[in-house]
Write a protein that holds these residues in place. Structure first.
Motif, PDB file in Angstrom:
ATOM      1  N   MET A 180      43.996  50.997 -24.798  1.00  0.00           N
ATOM      2  CA  MET A 180      43.533  50.670 -23.457  1.00  0.00           C
ATOM      3  C   MET A 180      44.256  49.447 -22.887  1.00  0.00           C
ATOM      4  O   MET A 180      44.608  49.414 -21.713  1.00  0.00           O
ATOM      5  CB  MET A 180      42.021  50.416 -23.460  1.00  0.00           C
ATOM      6  N   SER A 183      34.462  56.813 -23.483  1.00  0.00           N
ATOM      7  CA  SER A 183      35.559  55.899 -23.813  1.00  0.00           C
ATOM      8  C   SER A 183      36.629  56.051 -22.737  1.00  0.00           C
ATOM      9  O   SER A 183      37.622  56.729 -22.932  1.00  0.00           O
ATOM     10  CB  SER A 183      36.139  56.218 -25.197  1.00  0.00           C
ATOM     11  N   SER A 242      45.745  48.345 -29.255  1.00  0.00           N
ATOM     12  CA  SER A 242      44.693  48.917 -28.418  1.00  0.00           C
ATOM     13  C   SER A 242      45.337  49.888 -27.435  1.00  0.00           C
ATOM     14  O   SER A 242      46.248  49.506 -26.706  1.00  0.00           O
ATOM     15  CB  SER A 242      43.965  47.817 -27.645  1.00  0.00           C
ATOM     16  N   SER A 278      39.581  56.134 -20.052  1.00  0.00           N
ATOM     17  CA  SER A 278      41.012  55.912 -20.243  1.00  0.00           C
ATOM     18  C   SER A 278      41.578  54.912 -19.249  1.00  0.00           C
ATOM     19  O   SER A 278      42.747  54.570 -19.318  1.00  0.00           O
ATOM     20  CB  SER A 278      41.772  57.237 -20.104  1.00  0.00           C
ATOM     21  N   HIS A 279      40.734  54.436 -18.292  1.00  0.00           N
ATOM     22  CA  HIS A 279      41.169  53.452 -17.305  1.00  0.00           C
ATOM     23  C   HIS A 279      42.406  53.932 -16.547  1.00  0.00           C
ATOM     24  O   HIS A 279      43.273  53.143 -16.204  1.00  0.00           O
ATOM     25  CB  HIS A 279      41.442  52.100 -17.975  1.00  0.00           C
ATOM     26  N   TRP A 325      39.363  56.259 -30.432  1.00  0.00           N
ATOM     27  CA  TRP A 325      40.316  55.700 -29.480  1.00  0.00           C
ATOM     28  C   TRP A 325      40.220  54.183 -29.361  1.00  0.00           C
ATOM     29  O   TRP A 325      40.634  53.604 -28.369  1.00  0.00           O
ATOM     30  CB  TRP A 325      40.182  56.359 -28.102  1.00  0.00           C
ATOM     31  N   CYS A 384      53.351  52.502 -21.658  1.00  0.00           N
ATOM     32  CA  CYS A 384      52.061  53.000 -21.197  1.00  0.00           C
ATOM     33  C   CYS A 384      52.216  53.467 -19.760  1.00  0.00           C
ATOM     34  O   CYS A 384      52.764  52.742 -18.924  1.00  0.00           O
ATOM     35  CB  CYS A 384      51.012  51.890 -21.284  1.00  0.00           C
TER      36      CYS A 384
END
Length: 386
Positions: A65, A334, A63, A336-337, A47, A352
């Motif tokens: 993120m 990692s 990215s 995902s915020h 990811w 997003c």
């Protein structure tokens, strides 16, 4: 030209679903992409990046993120039909297949092509996958044939030409049985092959399922990967057990069932299905021509039903949505915020979406660097085969 817009969307449950999560666009940066649009979004194994295939015959990397643009891979001369990352053993390699008859591999650090399989100038490669018992087998749907190559030396080792009579739209190796290959076609057939040994039609075709209409997309799911969902070009949905060939759910009126479960526009098409292994839950993802999207739960145990939308994403797209990348696979190592996922569509937008339980306000945003307009304006063919 770029323009900014702010839109506040009141969050409220749909009258026909008690647990719906609704996502609306609050802030956006929008670039005019003209006729260019997004085909597919796929994540790297760790990811750290996601690849986005475009109607410009290029693949761009970002990215997942932060939405940061990394670079692009260019070389295909016709529509890119599928992209995928090659897996943990070659985690820097992105592969793509195209109607130009090639399967190309790209180094995502340099964005340069590192290898190319050519199926022939008269061929179109509609789908491909990597696997086999050795992990070095490339299988591809090339018109009505399934071709196989050894990834290590790029040599063709087999051709299956009697099992399908029309374009092969999907090929997948079964995750926990890499020697098994499942194919689907415009001829309505889903075939299972044993790819060990010398591969041929006579000895290696194990089973055939007849969906009865042209197949757009299939996916393997279930605790032991024994089940198969199937979306057709006429927007119907079927659930099968590919091991014994039994039909576990047939939704010939899938769009009507989904449309009746919310008070928004009629569901015009299905984009994909999403399976969450931890809860053993399957959703069919439907969209409207105006760019609203919903996650509809599919119950195939007992009475086959499609339930009310459990997530609605609206306000980000203005046209047909082509691809959905859920972020539920991002684990704690990692984070995902709070990102619910990414979507891309025929409006040229890459959106997003933030989940409503994130620390930030519930909003979605659009990448402003998705596509750089080519210097020479040219008319686009908006047709993608599958």
């Amino acid at each position: 030209m770029e323009s900014s817009a702010a839109m506040d969307v009141e969050e409220q449950p749909s009258p026909k679903s008690n647990n719906v999560k609704r996502f609306g666009l609050k802030n956006s940066i929008q670039t005019n992409f003209g006729d260019d649009y997004v085909f597919q979004i796929v994540p790297k194994d760790d990811w750290s990046a996601m690849a986005v295939s475009l109607s410009t015959n290029a693949v761009k990397l970002y990215s997942p993120m932060a939405g940061q643009y990394f670079g692009e891979c260019k070389g295909h001369t016709a529509t890119i039909n599928q992209i995928l990352f090659s897996g943990p053993s070659h985690h820097q390699v992105l592969s793509s297949c195209s109607s130009d008859g090639t399967i190309r591999a790209w180094d995502t650090r340099t964005f340069q092509q590192v290898s190319c399989i050519n199926a022939g100038s008269s061929q179109e490669v509609f789908s491909f996958c990597l696997g086999g018992t050795s992990g070095n087998l490339v299988a591809a749907g090339c018109k009505s044939q399934i071709l196989f190559w050894d990834w290590r030396n790029m040599k063709q080792i087999a051709c299956l030409e009697e099992s399908h009579v029309d374009d092969v739209t999907q090929v997948h190796f079964v995750p926990n049985e890499q020697g098994k290959l499942i194919s689907a076609s415009v001829d309505g057939l889903i075939c299972t092959f044993d790819t060990t040994g010398d591969i041929n039609d006579d000895d290696h075709l194990e089973s055939v399922i007849n969906m009865g209409t042209s197949i757009a997309k299939v996916g393997i799911f279930g605790e032991s990967y024994q089940k198969l969902w199937c979306l057709t070009h006429i927007e119907t949905l079927g659930i099968w057990n590919w091991k014994d060939g039994t039909n576990e759910g047939n939704f010939s009126d899938a769009r009507s069932l989904a449309s009746e479960s919310w008070n928004l526009d009629h569901v015009d098409y299905f984009i994909d299905c999403h399976y969450y292994r931890e809860s053993e839950k399957l959703w069919v993802i439907g969209g409207t021509n105006a760019g609203t999207m919903g996650y509809f739960p599919v119950n195939y145990k007992g009475v086959a039903t499609i339930g009310g939308a459990e997530a609605i994403l609206e306000g980000g797209h203005t046209s047909v949505i082509r691809s959905v990348l859920p972020m539920s696979k991002v684990h704690s190592n990692s984070p995902s915020h709070g990102i619910f996922g990414w979507t891309g569509g025929e409006d040229g937008r890459l959106c997003c979406w933030l989940s409503d339980d994130s620390s930030e306000s519930n909003r979605s945003w659009i990448s402003s660097t998705l596509i750089m307009r080519p210097e020479k304006t040219r008319k686009k063919n908006r047709h993608q085969p599958y």
